[in-house]
Write a protein that holds these residues in place. Structure first.
Motif, mmCIF file in Angstrom:
data_model
loop_
_atom_site.group_PDB
_atom_site.id
_atom_site.type_symbol
_atom_site.label_atom_id
_atom_site.label_comp_id
_atom_site.label_asym_id
_atom_site.label_seq_id
_atom_site.Cartn_x
_atom_site.Cartn_y
_atom_site.Cartn_z
ATOM 1 N N ILE A 157 0.840 -1.205 0.000
ATOM 2 C CA ILE A 157 0.000 0.000 0.000
ATOM 3 C C ILE A 157 0.873 1.253 0.000
ATOM 4 N N ALA A 158 1.915 1.237 0.837
ATOM 5 C CA ALA A 158 2.785 2.410 0.963
ATOM 6 C C ALA A 158 3.512 2.721 -0.342
ATOM 7 N N HIS A 159 3.950 1.662 -1.036
ATOM 8 C CA HIS A 159 4.706 1.856 -2.279
ATOM 9 C C HIS A 159 3.809 1.805 -3.519
ATOM 10 N N ARG A 160 2.524 1.541 -3.301
ATOM 11 C CA ARG A 160 1.572 1.415 -4.410
ATOM 12 C C ARG A 160 2.050 0.368 -5.420
ATOM 13 N N GLU A 161 2.402 -0.783 -4.888
ATOM 14 C CA GLU A 161 2.900 -1.873 -5.737
ATOM 15 C C GLU A 161 2.512 -3.213 -5.116
ATOM 16 N N ASN A 162 2.123 -4.147 -5.947
ATOM 17 C CA ASN A 162 1.745 -5.477 -5.488
ATOM 18 C C ASN A 162 3.007 -6.318 -5.277
ATOM 19 N N LEU A 163 3.465 -6.421 -4.027
ATOM 20 C CA LEU A 163 4.695 -7.153 -3.750
ATOM 21 C C LEU A 163 4.510 -8.660 -3.852
ATOM 22 N N VAL A 164 3.290 -9.134 -3.681
ATOM 23 C CA VAL A 164 3.028 -10.568 -3.880
ATOM 24 C C VAL A 164 3.231 -10.926 -5.349
ATOM 25 N N LYS A 165 2.707 -10.081 -6.215
ATOM 26 C CA LYS A 165 2.897 -10.292 -7.652
ATOM 27 C C LYS A 165 4.379 -10.230 -8.017
ATOM 28 N N ALA A 166 5.118 -9.332 -7.356
ATOM 29 C CA ALA A 166 6.548 -9.207 -7.631
ATOM 30 C C ALA A 166 7.285 -10.494 -7.297
ATOM 31 N N MET A 167 6.853 -11.174 -6.229
ATOM 32 C CA MET A 167 7.501 -12.430 -5.871
ATOM 33 C C MET A 167 7.068 -13.572 -6.788
ATOM 34 N N LEU A 168 6.029 -13.361 -7.555
ATOM 35 C CA LEU A 168 5.609 -14.345 -8.552
ATOM 36 C C LEU A 168 6.312 -14.125 -9.886
ATOM 37 N N THR A 169 6.418 -12.873 -10.289
ATOM 38 C CA THR A 169 7.000 -12.562 -11.600
ATOM 39 C C THR A 169 8.499 -12.268 -11.537
ATOM 40 N N GLY A 170 8.952 -11.798 -10.387
ATOM 41 C CA GLY A 170 10.359 -11.427 -10.243
ATOM 42 C C GLY A 170 10.626 -9.962 -10.506
ATOM 43 N N TYR A 171 9.618 -9.217 -10.967
ATOM 44 C CA TYR A 171 9.809 -7.807 -11.335
ATOM 45 C C TYR A 171 9.167 -6.869 -10.310
#
Length: 233
Positions: A157-171
């Motif tokens: 929420i703080a960074h406005r980014e889906n970190l779960v998705k990042a751990m799935l895609t790597g990006y």
């Protein structure tokens, strides 16, 4: 139309490790009270120890953001990050942020301690005291995992980014750092194959105990044999 820059942060081995460890811990914890599925619980415990051993190795020789050297932060830095995040100005980090890094180290430490105490308890080393230690460590690990999940949601929420998705895609979006070169697919695939192979062996062995439980198995057989002999007498 402008696009948000993305940085390749998490290699395939890190991502497979992350989700395999999460699944193994969740399964082992859920089955901790089941006598009928005790062998599945133990198999998942062995998996946890194997995964953590790999992560320690990969933390020394893996890609840039997988290495421990990339997220060595002191407590003051972690507290400062939390303070800034609560104030709405969280620092930007390509890999683990300072607070998240402490969660990673706690998970690795508690996972190792829980797995080792489980091995000792399963092989009747340490008596009831070891069983209590194993349960306490597992509960402590669950608390840290809960704090980690909360931290991921908060940071997303703080960074406005889906970190779960990042751990799935790597990006990750706009990390402002150089992407890793490659993602070590061969290493990741080999690790996934090892985990699935171990689980498959455990299922196909028709309930036989994992390595290291021979003594306990032998004791159970002796009890059955002696019980039958006493019954015939």
């Amino acid at each position: 139309m402008s696009t948000i820059a993305k940085t390749k942060v998490w290699d395939l081995p890190v991502r497979i490790f992350h989700w395999s460890l999460a699944a193994s811990f969740a399964g082992a914890y859920a089955l901790s009270e089941s006598e009928r599925l005790r062998n599945v619980h133990v198999t998942l415990g062995y998996t946890v120890l194997g995964l953590i051993a790999f992560r320690i190795f990969w933390g020394l020789v893996g890609s840039r953001y997988a290495r421990f050297s990339s997220f060595l932060y002191g407590p003051a830095t972690a507290l400062r990050y939390l303070r800034d995040a609560l104030a709405g100005r969280p620092g930007q980090y390509a890999g683990h942020n300072p607070a998240g890094s402490w969660a990673v180290y706690a998970i690795l430490l508690l996972g190792t301690a829980t797995g080792m105490s489980g091995y000792l308890n399963f092989n009747d080393i340490g008596g009831e005291g070891m069983e209590e230690v194993h349960g306490a460590l597992a509960n402590a690990w669950l608390i840290v995992v809960g704090m980690h999940v909360f931290g991921v949601v908060f940071s997303s929420i703080a960074h406005r980014e889906n970190l779960v998705k990042a751990m799935l895609t790597g990006y990750k979006q706009g990390a402002g750092s150089a992407s890793i070169q490659g993602s070590a697919p061969a290493v990741g695939i080999a690790m996934a194959a090892a985990v699935l192979g171990f689980w498959g062996w455990s299922l196909l062995s028709a309930g036989s105990l994992p390595p290291g439980a021979g003594a306990a198995s032998g004791q159970e057989q002796d009890v059955l044999v002696n019980g039958e002999e006493n019954g015939h007498d």
